[in-house]
Design a protein around this motif. Sequence first.
Motif, mmCIF file in Angstrom:
data_model
loop_
_atom_site.group_PDB
_atom_site.id
_atom_site.type_symbol
_atom_site.label_atom_id
_atom_site.label_comp_id
_atom_site.label_asym_id
_atom_site.label_seq_id
_atom_site.Cartn_x
_atom_site.Cartn_y
_atom_site.Cartn_z
ATOM 1 N N LYS A 121 5.031 -0.646 6.127
ATOM 2 C CA LYS A 121 5.040 -0.860 7.496
ATOM 3 C C LYS A 121 5.753 -1.917 7.932
ATOM 4 C CE LYS A 121 1.348 -2.063 10.800
ATOM 5 N NZ LYS A 121 2.099 -2.831 11.633
ATOM 6 N N PRO A 155 8.002 4.896 8.591
ATOM 7 C CA PRO A 155 6.664 5.378 8.783
ATOM 8 C C PRO A 155 5.928 6.046 7.618
ATOM 9 C CG PRO A 155 8.542 6.755 9.379
ATOM 10 C CD PRO A 155 9.064 5.598 9.083
ATOM 11 N N GLY A 177 2.245 8.278 6.709
ATOM 12 C CA GLY A 177 1.076 9.361 7.153
ATOM 13 C C GLY A 177 0.186 9.456 6.015
ATOM 14 N N GLU A 232 -2.293 1.091 13.324
ATOM 15 C CA GLU A 232 -0.884 1.922 13.171
ATOM 16 C C GLU A 232 -0.156 1.674 11.670
ATOM 17 O OE1 GLU A 232 0.282 4.150 15.786
ATOM 18 O OE2 GLU A 232 -1.744 3.396 16.601
ATOM 19 N N THR A 233 -0.951 1.265 10.615
ATOM 20 C CA THR A 233 -0.510 1.122 9.261
ATOM 21 C C THR A 233 -0.212 2.767 9.239
ATOM 22 O OG1 THR A 233 -1.398 -0.551 8.740
ATOM 23 C CG2 THR A 233 -0.903 0.948 6.847
ATOM 24 N N ARG A 280 0.983 6.306 10.916
ATOM 25 C CA ARG A 280 1.167 6.628 12.298
ATOM 26 C C ARG A 280 0.649 8.183 12.431
ATOM 27 N NH1 ARG A 280 7.678 5.189 13.123
ATOM 28 N NH2 ARG A 280 7.427 2.970 12.376
ATOM 29 N N LEU A 293 5.309 13.477 12.564
ATOM 30 C CA LEU A 293 6.054 12.236 12.467
ATOM 31 C C LEU A 293 7.627 12.828 12.741
ATOM 32 C CD1 LEU A 293 5.094 10.851 8.875
ATOM 33 C CD2 LEU A 293 4.703 9.621 11.215
#
Length: 218
Positions: A104, A109, A111, A131-132, A134, A159
């Motif tokens: 992060k 990014p 998921g 938002e760690t 996305r 993403l």
Amino acid sequence: MTPRTDAPAAVLWDMDGTLVDTEPYWMATEIELAEEYGATWTTADAHALVGNSLLASGAYIRERMGIPLSPEEIVERLLDGVVARVQHAVPWCPGARELLLALKDAGVPCGLVTMSYQRFVAPILEHLPPETFRVVVTGDQVDQGKPHPEAYLTAAAALGVDPEDCVAIEDSPTGATSAEAANCRVLVVPNHVAVPPGPRRVFRDTLVGLSPAELASL
């Protein structure tokens, strides 16, 4: 999207056994269910479910235990047990939370791609900065669970990255097969079950000490 040269385009995380060592929570809940109905449940039975979709696990439990519950009802009973346990304590896998937060900070990014349902995922995400992840893809959001690639393909598409430019982190044969079928590179960190080699799989004993830059070498 242009792939990064210093890190993967995205890192897609399995949850149970990879990010958090919740497999013992599932196993304890399964044993409680078996004891309630006077059924037999073995360690081999528990290991057979690792990485599977919850409905597939529910069907397996119904058949093996011979209990008068539908797979859907069994899933809800399992979730009741594991949610209660994770609300008491989140058992992070060694090095997993550190790597996740480092990714992060590095702007990579991430998921979450799990066959667990949203109501089990939510209390775990509460222990991470906003938002760690996305993107979060759960088992109740896909038509076909692991080992089908749908969940990983869904996360990569959300993403905006090519699955081939992603690294998936997995701990089970079912999960590794799913990520591999989606054309991700797969970092396998075995936990409760052995994982066989595969053409897009790299193995590591632990996530401890692993940096975002090192993931690019996969």
